[in-house]
Design a protein around this motif. Structure first.
Motif, PDB file in Angstrom:
ATOM      1  N   HIS A 157      12.781  -1.041   4.833  1.00  0.00           N
ATOM      2  CA  HIS A 157      11.600  -0.198   5.027  1.00  0.00           C
ATOM      3  C   HIS A 157      12.036   1.206   5.418  1.00  0.00           C
ATOM      4  O   HIS A 157      12.812   1.373   6.359  1.00  0.00           O
ATOM      5  CB  HIS A 157      10.700  -0.777   6.112  1.00  0.00           C
ATOM      6  CG  HIS A 157       9.460   0.028   6.316  1.00  0.00           C
ATOM      7  ND1 HIS A 157       8.392  -0.054   5.450  1.00  0.00           N
ATOM      8  CD2 HIS A 157       9.136   0.932   7.244  1.00  0.00           C
ATOM      9  CE1 HIS A 157       7.452   0.784   5.862  1.00  0.00           C
ATOM     10  NE2 HIS A 157       7.881   1.397   6.954  1.00  0.00           N
ATOM     11  N   GLY A 158      11.564   2.184   4.694  1.00  0.00           N
ATOM     12  CA  GLY A 158      11.921   3.563   4.999  1.00  0.00           C
ATOM     13  C   GLY A 158      10.739   4.473   5.147  1.00  0.00           C
ATOM     14  O   GLY A 158      10.893   5.686   5.140  1.00  0.00           O
ATOM     15  N   GLY A 159       9.558   3.929   5.282  1.00  0.00           N
ATOM     16  CA  GLY A 159       8.375   4.763   5.355  1.00  0.00           C
ATOM     17  C   GLY A 159       7.853   5.025   6.743  1.00  0.00           C
ATOM     18  O   GLY A 159       6.832   5.668   6.919  1.00  0.00           O
ATOM     19  N   GLY A 160       8.555   4.543   7.758  1.00  0.00           N
ATOM     20  CA  GLY A 160       8.122   4.749   9.130  1.00  0.00           C
ATOM     21  C   GLY A 160       7.091   3.738   9.571  1.00  0.00           C
ATOM     22  O   GLY A 160       6.307   3.237   8.775  1.00  0.00           O
ATOM     23  N   GLN A 161       7.152   3.397  10.823  1.00  0.00           N
ATOM     24  CA  GLN A 161       6.197   2.506  11.468  1.00  0.00           C
ATOM     25  C   GLN A 161       6.384   2.666  12.966  1.00  0.00           C
ATOM     26  O   GLN A 161       7.264   3.395  13.406  1.00  0.00           O
ATOM     27  CB  GLN A 161       6.373   1.047  11.030  1.00  0.00           C
ATOM     28  CG  GLN A 161       7.757   0.515  11.221  1.00  0.00           C
ATOM     29  CD  GLN A 161       7.954  -0.843  10.555  1.00  0.00           C
ATOM     30  OE1 GLN A 161       8.644  -1.654  11.127  1.00  0.00           O
ATOM     31  NE2 GLN A 161       7.413  -1.095   9.394  1.00  0.00           N
ATOM     32  N   LEU A 165      13.869   0.503   8.878  1.00  0.00           N
ATOM     33  CA  LEU A 165      14.178  -0.849   9.333  1.00  0.00           C
ATOM     34  C   LEU A 165      14.861  -1.615   8.216  1.00  0.00           C
ATOM     35  O   LEU A 165      14.495  -1.478   7.044  1.00  0.00           O
ATOM     36  CB  LEU A 165      12.865  -1.545   9.710  1.00  0.00           C
ATOM     37  CG  LEU A 165      12.846  -3.036   9.974  1.00  0.00           C
ATOM     38  CD1 LEU A 165      13.596  -3.360  11.256  1.00  0.00           C
ATOM     39  CD2 LEU A 165      11.416  -3.526  10.065  1.00  0.00           C
ATOM     40  N   VAL A 166      15.856  -2.421   8.583  1.00  0.00           N
ATOM     41  CA  VAL A 166      16.521  -3.340   7.658  1.00  0.00           C
ATOM     42  C   VAL A 166      16.582  -4.704   8.317  1.00  0.00           C
ATOM     43  O   VAL A 166      16.971  -4.824   9.479  1.00  0.00           O
ATOM     44  CB  VAL A 166      17.966  -2.880   7.334  1.00  0.00           C
ATOM     45  CG1 VAL A 166      18.711  -3.934   6.520  1.00  0.00           C
ATOM     46  CG2 VAL A 166      17.969  -1.551   6.607  1.00  0.00           C
ATOM     47  N   VAL A 167      16.197  -5.734   7.581  1.00  0.00           N
ATOM     48  CA  VAL A 167      16.357  -7.118   8.021  1.00  0.00           C
ATOM     49  C   VAL A 167      16.935  -7.883   6.835  1.00  0.00           C
ATOM     50  O   VAL A 167      16.402  -7.802   5.725  1.00  0.00           O
ATOM     51  CB  VAL A 167      15.011  -7.756   8.449  1.00  0.00           C
ATOM     52  CG1 VAL A 167      15.201  -9.216   8.838  1.00  0.00           C
ATOM     53  CG2 VAL A 167      14.378  -6.976   9.589  1.00  0.00           C
ATOM     54  N   SER A 176       0.796  -1.226   0.000  1.00  0.00           N
ATOM     55  CA  SER A 176       0.000   0.000   0.000  1.00  0.00           C
ATOM     56  C   SER A 176       0.829   1.276   0.000  1.00  0.00           C
ATOM     57  O   SER A 176       0.372   2.297  -0.487  1.00  0.00           O
ATOM     58  CB  SER A 176      -0.944  -0.001   1.206  1.00  0.00           C
ATOM     59  OG  SER A 176      -0.206  -0.090   2.400  1.00  0.00           O
ATOM     60  N   ARG A 177       2.041   1.223   0.572  1.00  0.00           N
ATOM     61  CA  ARG A 177       2.894   2.415   0.650  1.00  0.00           C
ATOM     62  C   ARG A 177       4.349   2.047   0.375  1.00  0.00           C
ATOM     63  O   ARG A 177       5.183   2.080   1.278  1.00  0.00           O
ATOM     64  CB  ARG A 177       2.774   3.054   2.041  1.00  0.00           C
ATOM     65  CG  ARG A 177       1.403   3.557   2.384  1.00  0.00           C
ATOM     66  CD  ARG A 177       1.323   4.141   3.797  1.00  0.00           C
ATOM     67  NE  ARG A 177       1.976   3.379   4.850  1.00  0.00           N
ATOM     68  CZ  ARG A 177       1.450   2.349   5.486  1.00  0.00           C
ATOM     69  NH1 ARG A 177       0.265   1.907   5.171  1.00  0.00           N
ATOM     70  NH2 ARG A 177       2.117   1.737   6.448  1.00  0.00           N
ATOM     71  N   PRO A 178       4.669   1.703  -0.863  1.00  0.00           N
ATOM     72  CA  PRO A 178       6.061   1.304  -1.132  1.00  0.00           C
ATOM     73  C   PRO A 178       7.026   2.471  -0.941  1.00  0.00           C
ATOM     74  O   PRO A 178       6.859   3.519  -1.561  1.00  0.00           O
ATOM     75  CB  PRO A 178       6.032   0.844  -2.586  1.00  0.00           C
ATOM     76  CG  PRO A 178       4.802   1.443  -3.171  1.00  0.00           C
ATOM     77  CD  PRO A 178       3.838   1.679  -2.043  1.00  0.00           C
ATOM     78  N   PRO A 179       8.010   2.330  -0.053  1.00  0.00           N
ATOM     79  CA  PRO A 179       8.957   3.418   0.173  1.00  0.00           C
ATOM     80  C   PRO A 179       9.936   3.547  -0.999  1.00  0.00           C
ATOM     81  O   PRO A 179      10.380   2.559  -1.579  1.00  0.00           O
ATOM     82  CB  PRO A 179       9.674   3.021   1.447  1.00  0.00           C
ATOM     83  CG  PRO A 179       9.515   1.550   1.550  1.00  0.00           C
ATOM     84  CD  PRO A 179       8.238   1.202   0.843  1.00  0.00           C
ATOM     85  N   ALA A 180      10.271   4.786  -1.331  1.00  0.00           N
ATOM     86  CA  ALA A 180      11.194   5.053  -2.435  1.00  0.00           C
ATOM     87  C   ALA A 180      12.543   4.386  -2.214  1.00  0.00           C
ATOM     88  O   ALA A 180      13.181   3.937  -3.169  1.00  0.00           O
ATOM     89  CB  ALA A 180      11.364   6.556  -2.615  1.00  0.00           C
ATOM     90  N   ILE A 181      12.981   4.288  -0.963  1.00  0.00           N
ATOM     91  CA  ILE A 181      14.280   3.684  -0.683  1.00  0.00           C
ATOM     92  C   ILE A 181      14.307   2.226  -1.117  1.00  0.00           C
ATOM     93  O   ILE A 181      15.313   1.736  -1.629  1.00  0.00           O
ATOM     94  CB  ILE A 181      14.698   3.851   0.804  1.00  0.00           C
ATOM     95  CG1 ILE A 181      16.146   3.407   1.030  1.00  0.00           C
ATOM     96  CG2 ILE A 181      13.769   3.093   1.731  1.00  0.00           C
ATOM     97  CD1 ILE A 181      17.184   4.301   0.439  1.00  0.00           C
ATOM     98  N   ALA A 182      13.212   1.499  -0.943  1.00  0.00           N
ATOM     99  CA  ALA A 182      13.170   0.089  -1.343  1.00  0.00           C
ATOM    100  C   ALA A 182      13.336  -0.051  -2.849  1.00  0.00           C
ATOM    101  O   ALA A 182      14.078  -0.916  -3.324  1.00  0.00           O
ATOM    102  CB  ALA A 182      11.863  -0.555  -0.880  1.00  0.00           C
ATOM    103  N   THR A 183      12.673   0.800  -3.598  1.00  0.00           N
ATOM    104  CA  THR A 183      12.785   0.770  -5.055  1.00  0.00           C
ATOM    105  C   THR A 183      14.202   1.109  -5.500  1.00  0.00           C
ATOM    106  O   THR A 183      14.780   0.438  -6.355  1.00  0.00           O
ATOM    107  CB  THR A 183      11.775   1.750  -5.690  1.00  0.00           C
ATOM    108  OG1 THR A 183      10.461   1.405  -5.231  1.00  0.00           O
ATOM    109  CG2 THR A 183      11.813   1.694  -7.195  1.00  0.00           C
TER     110      THR A 183
END
Length: 110
Positions: free
Chosen positions: A44-48, A87-89, A4-11
């Protein structure tokens, strides 16, 4: 990555690594996919909030996976402000390359 909210950093990281993006639901499901070996990493770079990732990160750590913030600093839980911006895993053997790649692309996506 988030459906639903793909972060730009992941792309950006996927492009830099030549990786395939897979859209999934919750943070727990994404972390579990790395724990199971179905995915190599979760960025994940969109916050949680802490409650979104605390249990999945504990499972990832118990499985021997690398967990950190995007800049490689440790994840800190039970803080006065429960918001976690990133977050990074990943598997430990790819952590250094992944964090270096994140560092290179991060300034371009913020």
């Amino acid at each position: 990555m988030s459906r639903s909210r793909p972060p730009a950093i992941a792309t950006a990281v996927a492009e830099a690594l030549g990786a395939d993006l897979v859209a999934m639901g919750s943070a727990g499901f994404k972390v579990a996919s790395v724990v199971r070996g179905d995915a190599d990493l979760y960025v994940h770079g969109g916050g949680q909030y802490e409650w979104d990732s605390a249990a999945p990160v504990a499972v990832a750590r118990a499985a021997g996976l690398h967990t950190s913030r995007l800049d490689g600093t440790p994840l800190r839980y039970n803080q006065p402000d429960p918001y976690l911006p990133d977050l990074v895993v990943c598997r430990p053997e790819v952590a250094d390359q992944l964090l270096a790649t994140i560092g290179r692309v991060q300034r371009d996506v913020r």
